[in-house]
Motif scaffolding. Sequence first.
Motif, PDB file in Angstrom:
ATOM      1  N   SER A  83      15.300 -47.588  19.008  1.00  0.00           N
ATOM      2  CA  SER A  83      14.515 -48.791  19.316  1.00  0.00           C
ATOM      3  C   SER A  83      13.265 -48.446  20.125  1.00  0.00           C
ATOM      4  O   SER A  83      12.192 -49.024  19.910  1.00  0.00           O
ATOM      5  N   ILE A  84      13.396 -47.504  21.063  1.00  0.00           N
ATOM      6  CA  ILE A  84      12.247 -47.083  21.858  1.00  0.00           C
ATOM      7  C   ILE A  84      11.190 -46.447  20.954  1.00  0.00           C
ATOM      8  O   ILE A  84       9.976 -46.659  21.133  1.00  0.00           O
ATOM      9  N   THR A  85      11.634 -45.679  19.972  1.00  0.00           N
ATOM     10  CA  THR A  85      10.699 -45.065  19.027  1.00  0.00           C
ATOM     11  C   THR A  85       9.886 -46.134  18.305  1.00  0.00           C
ATOM     12  O   THR A  85       8.669 -46.000  18.124  1.00  0.00           O
ATOM     13  N   ILE A 121       9.872 -50.977  26.791  1.00  0.00           N
ATOM     14  CA  ILE A 121      10.518 -49.676  26.644  1.00  0.00           C
ATOM     15  C   ILE A 121      11.399 -49.386  27.859  1.00  0.00           C
ATOM     16  O   ILE A 121      12.553 -48.958  27.740  1.00  0.00           O
ATOM     17  N   GLU A 122      10.860 -49.638  29.038  1.00  0.00           N
ATOM     18  CA  GLU A 122      11.626 -49.386  30.259  1.00  0.00           C
ATOM     19  C   GLU A 122      12.857 -50.282  30.339  1.00  0.00           C
ATOM     20  O   GLU A 122      13.948 -49.823  30.710  1.00  0.00           O
ATOM     21  N   ALA A 125      15.482 -49.072  27.849  1.00  0.00           N
ATOM     22  CA  ALA A 125      16.151 -47.862  28.320  1.00  0.00           C
ATOM     23  C   ALA A 125      17.214 -48.195  29.373  1.00  0.00           C
ATOM     24  O   ALA A 125      18.291 -47.595  29.406  1.00  0.00           O
ATOM     25  N   TYR A 162      14.079 -42.548  30.663  1.00  0.00           N
ATOM     26  CA  TYR A 162      13.043 -43.328  29.998  1.00  0.00           C
ATOM     27  C   TYR A 162      12.857 -44.684  30.677  1.00  0.00           C
ATOM     28  O   TYR A 162      12.123 -45.534  30.163  1.00  0.00           O
ATOM     29  N   THR A 165       8.340 -45.031  32.142  1.00  0.00           N
ATOM     30  CA  THR A 165       7.597 -44.357  31.073  1.00  0.00           C
ATOM     31  C   THR A 165       6.557 -43.382  31.594  1.00  0.00           C
ATOM     32  O   THR A 165       6.091 -42.526  30.845  1.00  0.00           O
ATOM     33  N   LEU A 422      10.737 -38.077  21.663  1.00  0.00           N
ATOM     34  CA  LEU A 422      11.833 -38.942  21.239  1.00  0.00           C
ATOM     35  C   LEU A 422      12.582 -38.355  20.050  1.00  0.00           C
ATOM     36  O   LEU A 422      13.822 -38.396  19.992  1.00  0.00           O
TER      37      LEU A 422
END
Length: 497
Positions: A83-85, A121-122, A125, A162, A165, A422
């Motif tokens: 998902s972060i990607t 993103i943070e 994570a 992660y 960031t 990643l």
Amino acid sequence: MSDITLSAGVRQNLNTLQQTASFMSDVQNKLATGKKVNSALDNPNSFFTASGLNSRANDLSSLLDDMGQSVQTIKAADQGISSITNLVESAKAKANQALQSQSQYERKEFATQYNELLNQIEDLAKDAGYKGKNLLAGDGNDLRTIFNEDATSRLDIEAVDYTDTSLSTGLNLSDLAEGQGGTTSLQLQGGKTTISLTDGTSSLTADSIISDHTAISTTAELQYYSDSTSSTARIGTTSVTAGATVQDLVDSLNALDGVRAEFDNDSGDLTIYSDEDFFIGNQSGTAELADSTISAANFSSTTQILSDTASFAVGDTLTLTDGNGFELGSLEIEDDTSVDDLQTFLNDFDGVDADFDTTSGRINIASEVTLSLTSDGADFATNDFTANSTGVSLTALSDSGFASDTDINRTVTRLNSALSNLRTQASEFGTNLSIVENRQDFTQNLINTLEEGAGLLTLADTNEEGANLLALQTRQQLASTSLSFASQADQNVLRLF
């Protein structure tokens, strides 16, 4: 009971029945428990060997449960990375969109959206944990998976961080500056006067060209003043010679900063516009041209016409650009273009807010990005008769992180590095997951082998024991019949009586 005497035949049959009953009890116990060895009394060697195998199988079963939880923890981290990607790829798309636009405001908006993606993103994570263990949350989240009873066989998985960031050991993606705008103002002021003359080719010294006034002396020198006739306020002169014409006067006026002159050949009217107080005199400081004094005033209404001041002339084009030189739009001054039209023009653009102050006569401009308002008219935005050839500039207090192509390309490079990071981390977690799942399968098979081995030592063959029970039941019936026969032989003595 010792005084009772049984015959040998009865006693033998009775013993046989008792043994058969004991055997049947053993067989029934085996069938009921499913085991042929239920205690050390049954078979010490098999019992203790099987106990050792079962104990190891139980220990491995506990480890197998831990392996299953490790698999889930790794899967949670892998899903988080996936998902972060996607979010990093979205951030890269925003950077590329910003690169394709030259508008500073659009780039500023893309920078804001980029920062929101980093925040997501943070947060993602932080939410990628399983049962209190998060392989994407850094320190304190390393995962150890033990594969055997004495912990000599194990796998240690180091957590990455992660949740921030900007960490250089993680994604190395910092929030962009979103920029802080600035303010400026445009003064709207001026006045005008009309002098009745003849056509523009006539001599200024001819009696017939000046209505209600004597001709200008050939030795006169017209002098232009701001505010007063003092020499310190003089801003220009025109020498009146025998050949000087009305057009020469118009040209000399137009050469002054903040002054515009328009002559109408049909009516013979000379209209002079000035951004500040203005006066035409001669060497003695008196006015030889009627109505040549202009009292400039601040604009006080949005309906006032812009061309009533020297800063704006019909046909002039105002251009609004941002700090990148990107043209936002333009406005052509017409004879009815008002203050409200200019204010509306400015407010039409995203990130720009213009408001006219009727008290000060200023249009106050606030913008989220650097702006420049220019005109192709030389007298635009004059102040105290000093022309501002660069127009009205508004410099933002700070630019966004996407303000220049160089900034954007630098961010794209970091995003590419983050994507590579990643993918590498996803590959590492995938390898770890494969190892744990492989050991999980191996341990499950080993537990089955241990339990099967223990069963071979202790479990009863139900088919065999069933047959044994049937045989013992048959033997019991035969023994009962035999006992009956033996008892009948003893009863034959009663016939003698």
